[in-house]
Each structure stands twice: as C-alpha cells, then as structure tokens.
Design an enzyme around this catalytic site. Structure first.
Site, PDB file in Angstrom:
ATOM      1  N   LEU A 155       0.889  -1.163   0.000  1.00  0.00           N
ATOM      2  CA  LEU A 155       0.000   0.000   0.000  1.00  0.00           C
ATOM      3  C   LEU A 155       0.921   1.206   0.000  1.00  0.00           C
ATOM      4  CD1 LEU A 155      -2.823  -0.789   2.601  1.00  0.00           C
ATOM      5  CD2 LEU A 155      -3.019  -0.704   0.112  1.00  0.00           C
ATOM      6  N   ASP A 156       0.587   2.230  -0.742  1.00  0.00           N
ATOM      7  CA  ASP A 156       1.490   3.383  -0.767  1.00  0.00           C
ATOM      8  C   ASP A 156       1.394   4.181   0.533  1.00  0.00           C
ATOM      9  OD1 ASP A 156      -0.323   5.698  -1.066  1.00  0.00           O
ATOM     10  OD2 ASP A 156      -0.773   4.880  -3.054  1.00  0.00           O
ATOM     11  N   ARG A 157       2.320   5.074   0.728  1.00  0.00           N
ATOM     12  CA  ARG A 157       2.428   5.787   2.011  1.00  0.00           C
ATOM     13  C   ARG A 157       1.142   6.499   2.404  1.00  0.00           C
ATOM     14  NH1 ARG A 157       5.831  10.977   2.182  1.00  0.00           N
ATOM     15  NH2 ARG A 157       3.834  11.550   1.321  1.00  0.00           N
ATOM     16  N   ASP A 158       0.454   7.066   1.416  1.00  0.00           N
ATOM     17  CA  ASP A 158      -0.726   7.865   1.724  1.00  0.00           C
ATOM     18  C   ASP A 158      -2.018   7.055   1.732  1.00  0.00           C
ATOM     19  OD1 ASP A 158       0.903  10.103   1.928  1.00  0.00           O
ATOM     20  OD2 ASP A 158       0.890  10.365  -0.256  1.00  0.00           O
ATOM     21  N   THR A 159      -1.884   5.752   1.572  1.00  0.00           N
ATOM     22  CA  THR A 159      -3.067   4.881   1.574  1.00  0.00           C
ATOM     23  C   THR A 159      -3.123   4.115   2.892  1.00  0.00           C
ATOM     24  OG1 THR A 159      -3.026   4.675  -0.828  1.00  0.00           O
ATOM     25  CG2 THR A 159      -4.191   2.955   0.364  1.00  0.00           C
TER      26      THR A 159
END
Ligand code: URA
Length: 232
Positions: free
Chosen positions: A101-105
């Site tokens: 999952l990306d950092r902002d997710t």
C-alpha cells in the site's frame, strides 16, 4: 525442528541468545513445565518469559495500515514494522507484506513469512478482488464506471491495458473500486486518467476478508479458515 533453532528463526535472538533463554528455563508450556532444547513442543503451548510466543511460522497477519507508513525500507518514511513486534523483522524468513500500500493509503495489509503463499496471493492469476474506498477531489463523471469496466484503460507510461475493474459510487465524491490486479499507485492513477484526483484512499477488503473493526495501526493473526477463504 529443535527449540533453539525454532525460536532463533522466529527472531528471538541468535542461537546463542536463545540457548541462554532456554537454559534459564524461561521457555515453558502453559502448564508451567519447562521446555528444553530437544523436547517436543506445540507452538500454541509455548510461553517465552510468561508471554505467548509470536505468531507461528506460516502465519498470516492483517494490519490496519495508517497513512504515513511505508511497506519497504527502500522508501524514506516510517516503516510498517514499527507497528508490529520488532522480532517479526528479525525472522527467518521475514514476515513480508503481501503486495503493497502506498504511504498515503491506509487499510488492510496482509503479511506472511510463507513465501509460496505470498506469491499465490499476489499472483495476477489469483484474481483476488481488492476493494478500495476513495474520496475524490471532484464530482464523479457518469462515464467513469464504464471506462474502468472496459478492460481497455491504459495508464500513463504503460503498454498493457488494465483489467476490468468495477466502480460503485457511494455519493458524488466517494466510491468503492474493486481491482483484480495491483499496479503501482493503481487507484490514484486510474482517477488521474479520467481527470479526477484521489484525496484519500483506504483498502477495505482483500478476497472477502474485510478490515472489520480492526483499529488503525493494530494487527491480528488470521485464523486458518480466514486464510483458506482468501484463495479460491
Ligand atoms: N492504489 C493506489 O493508488 N495506492 C495503493 O496503495 C493501492 C492501490
């Protein structure tokens, strides 16, 4: 496998460290009897210093990843392992995330030390549905559901079109998106491709396993039945 090697593989220290723990009688069964190297033991029965042993080899964990944390040490931000017992990073094999999952997710992230299972879960052939909840910067256009479902949408810089994905509007700026693959920043790039912008993104479920009431930043071990239900 003998106790010392078993616990060293689970990240309890070097074999020398673990030998010391075992020699001091700090590894016991729940009935209080001491376990020595060479004894037979059941993982679920083991207490280390009075505390239940970490998840067994082959375990699958569900983490509710908060935003601001990354899955890989190659990126510069706080690592998801800060949210887990530090021993899980010292395991052999390591307790690795299943996809990313990306950092902002935020949302549901699975981890396992079973490399084959990890591969099966991330393989595009698994067709494992993943449901995301996205908040959008602009009102949803009426044609976006059809574009996502078409199986022809090409993301910027890619040559292979995306698999058909489904879109379920909750309201004008809130949607559920179901993907059957996992490309880099896929949901954000899909909305960018149709002229919108994702303001916040949460993965709600993977293959029928829902986040449920798992609080942000917390993790739990999946039952065998939950793991079996993940894969068709
Ligand atoms: N899509 C994204 O944009 N980011 C994720 O982390 C997962 C899917």
């Amino acid at each position: 496998m003998k106790l010392v090697k078993y616990l060293a593989n689970l990240g309890y220290g070097t074999r020398r460290d673990v030998t010391e723990i075992v020699d001091h009688g700090l590894v016991t069964r729940r009935d209080g009897s001491i376990v020595r190297d060479g004894d037979t033991f059941e993982h679920s029965d083991l207490l280390i210093n009075g505390t239940p042993c970490d998840p067994s080899p082959g375990a699958v964990l569900a983490l509710h990843k908060p935003t601001g944390f990354v899955c890989s040490a190659k990126e510069t931000s706080r690592l998801i392992y800060e949210l887990l017992p530090s021993r899980l990073l010292a395991r052999s094999p390591i307790m690795a995330p299943v996809g990313r999952l990306d950092r902002d997710t935020s949302g549901l992230l699975l981890l396992t030390d079973d490399g084959k299972l990890n591969h099966r879960l991330t393989s595009p052939r698994a067709h494992l549905p993943k449901v995301y909840v996205a908040e959008l910067a602009s009102d949803l256009r009426g044609d976006v559901g059809a574009i996502f479902a078409s199986g022809t949408l090409l993301l910027n810089g890619e040559t292979v079109p995306l698999r058909a994905a489904s879109l379920e509007p909750v309201d004008r700026r809130r949607v559920h998106v179901t993907l059957y693959e996992g490309r880099y920043h896929q949901v954000r790039r899909m909305f960018a491709a149709v002229g919108n912008h994702v303001v916040s993104l949460r993965r709600q479920s993977i293959g029928g396993l829902d986040l449920g009431d798992l609080e942000v930043g917390r993790w739990r071990e999946l039952s065998l039945a939950e793991v079996a239900a993940l894969l068709p």
